[in-house]
Scaffold this active site. Sequence first.
Site, PDB file in Angstrom:
ATOM      1  CB  CYS A 223     -10.947  -4.522  17.112  1.00 42.79           C
ATOM      2  SG  CYS A 223     -11.150  -6.066  17.982  1.00 42.79           S
TER       3      CYS A 223
ATOM      4  CE  LYS B  88       9.323  -0.578  -4.753  1.00 41.70           C
ATOM      5  NZ  LYS B  88       9.466  -0.913  -6.165  1.00 41.70           N
TER       6      LYS B  88
ATOM      7  CG  HIS C  13       6.837   2.565  -4.352  1.00 44.15           C
ATOM      8  ND1 HIS C  13       7.425   2.195  -3.176  1.00 44.15           N
ATOM      9  CD2 HIS C  13       6.121   1.481  -4.758  1.00 44.15           C
ATOM     10  CE1 HIS C  13       7.105   0.940  -2.893  1.00 44.15           C
ATOM     11  NE2 HIS C  13       6.303   0.488  -3.836  1.00 44.15           N
TER      12      HIS C  13
ATOM     13  CB  ALA D 279      -0.984  -0.006   1.171  1.00 42.52           C
ATOM     14  CB  ILE D 280       4.363   2.031  -0.616  1.00 41.35           C
ATOM     15  CG1 ILE D 280       4.600   1.057   0.537  1.00 41.35           C
ATOM     16  CG2 ILE D 280       5.217   3.282  -0.512  1.00 41.35           C
ATOM     17  CD1 ILE D 280       4.404   1.581   1.882  1.00 41.35           C
TER      18      ILE D 280
ATOM     19  CB  ILE E  49       0.826  -4.729 -13.673  1.00 46.26           C
ATOM     20  CG1 ILE E  49       0.466  -4.556 -15.158  1.00 46.26           C
ATOM     21  CG2 ILE E  49       0.670  -3.417 -12.924  1.00 46.26           C
ATOM     22  CD1 ILE E  49       1.215  -3.456 -15.875  1.00 46.26           C
TER      23      ILE E  49
ATOM     24  CB  CYS F 282     -11.693  -9.897  17.896  1.00 47.33           C
ATOM     25  SG  CYS F 282     -12.958  -9.403  16.716  1.00 47.33           S
TER      26      CYS F 282
ATOM     27  CB  SER G 111       6.274  -3.365  -6.739  1.00 44.53           C
ATOM     28  OG  SER G 111       6.385  -2.148  -6.060  1.00 44.53           O
TER      29      SER G 111
ATOM     30  CB  VAL H 112     -12.789 -14.662 -18.807  1.00 43.02           C
ATOM     31  CG1 VAL H 112     -12.504 -14.875 -20.285  1.00 43.02           C
ATOM     32  CG2 VAL H 112     -13.629 -13.410 -18.591  1.00 43.02           C
TER      33      VAL H 112
END
Length: 494
Positions: free
Chosen positions: A416, A264, A65, A62-63, A350, A451, A352, A187
């Site tokens: 939570c 990386k 870059h 989730a960076i 595709i 949890c 990173s 597909v």
Amino acid sequence: MFIGGPSRGLFLLYLAVFDVIVVGGGIYGALLSRDLSFYQGRVLLLEKESDVGNGASGANSAIIHSGYDPLPGTKKALYNVRGNAMYPGLCRLLDVDLKKIGSLTVSFDEEGNKKLEELKKRADTNGVEARIIGQPELASLEPSLSDKALEALYCPSAYIVDPFTLTAHAMENAIDNGVELHLLEEVVHLEKKDGHYLVRTNNGEYESRAVVLLAGGHNEVLLKELGEEGYGGKARKGEYYVFDHFNPDFLKHVLFPIPTSKGKGVLVTPTTSGNYLVGPSSEFTSDYEEVSTDELTLKEVKRMAQELVPSLPFNEQIRVYAGTRATSEKGDFIIGISKENPGLFHLSGIDSPGLASAPALCEDLVKEIVSYLDLKKKDSYQKGVKPYCRPLKMSQEEREKFYLEHPKYTKIVCACEKVSLGEVEDVLSRSLPCLSLKALKKRTRAGFGKCQGGFCGPNLMPLIAKKLGIKEGEVLYDKAGSQVSVMEVRKDED
Ligand SMILES: Cc1cc2nc3c(=O)[nH]c(=O)nc-3n(C[C@H](O)[C@H](O)[C@H](O)COP(=O)(O)OP(=O)(O)OC[C@H]3O[C@@H](n4cnc5c(N)ncnc54)[C@H](O)[C@@H]3O)c2cc1C
């Protein structure tokens, strides 16, 4: 929106014809459909899973870059830097959490320092703001970093993003503008027929003027169906630890080691939800669907992460997961605009920085598709989605007023992650369907905490069941056959 397409029985009477069929509902399928939805034309997205964003797009670091790492002149360099610049505007329109926290690529010896010089030159050529910093600035920027760290490449333009809402809201925006989505529809065959494409799935058959393959690692098989050359795709798995929200100020930046030929490296990063991620490993695997984790690999991830941050509190770790990257033989992104099969488009290899590059790559591919089909812009369309109501982000005064007017937002269904009934009901009322507990978890964060759904799952199942008109026992965790409750466990006393 359909869940599944026309049944086989109806097929003989009805063959749906589209302008574009998009195969795969990861971030690429969702964003490309959104961009196409601003144009006239009938668009269908087919996704084999029960939700969008369940492949690599939901299992990454989730960076966003900054773009210092890709080799200058590659597509990765070009699209990473352009994509990074597009993220603030896109996330505003799609109501997605994005934080500019910057990255530090850390060296521990002379050899590492030399590599930092090389990375700095790459950053300069790629047009990325970057500077090399040493001690004591490094320690003051990131106090939890190992005191053995010598220098780091500081890139202020790296962001962290909520990848789950990103894909979901891009898809919701596309649906609101008229794109059709068929979940649980894989597909299985593609062929050319009278200048059109025939797309066969596990549930029906469709015709389309153009087909866009955005099926990650599965593109290779689908391309060969149309006699196209493969691109030597291989799956590379990455395993992670997820930490709880133990201290929001523990880390302030994305921390990378010096990159190697495998990528990386094992990073340590805050997430937009205020917890922390550690990983990924990087090993080739035979199957894109193989996302198991194993003790040995995770031990190595832990060792590498502790080199960067020795005080990482592993007792706060609450989950492990893995995702697979779709790599190409050439090591660069492939933008496929077929000459042999006009109207066939694909994005392959595709890996990173695929997430960071997605808005820019989709923008360019949509231009090609629109020009091929001669599609005109619609007179009116929505560029974004209705924002979520997030009481915890309001001032106390605003929140008190909001709670009086919306009491369902005071009823907590996930303790939570502090998710309310109001938030869950909002998500369930939207155009993008939630067919599983995992889909609801990705939209609201209910079930993401300590949890792991053990306590909140039973609160959420009746809400999903009611929305879908099914029995509680039929509610899926994720894939077909993943029903959570297999028997009635509680009966009201007479
Ligand atoms: C471990 C890891 C870490 C990463 N970290 C980062 C990062 O920090 N920053 C960054 O920029 N990038 C990162 N990436 C890369 C990024 O996540 C990917 O480039 C991006 O998510 C690819 O999106 P996609 O839509 O092409 O693929 P996917 O998200 O995999 O989507 C493909 C979709 O196609 C569907 N599909 C497949 N076959 C069929 C079929 N026959 N019919 C119908 N549907 C089908 C799949 O179910 C899936 O939903 C990382 C990747 C991994 C795995």
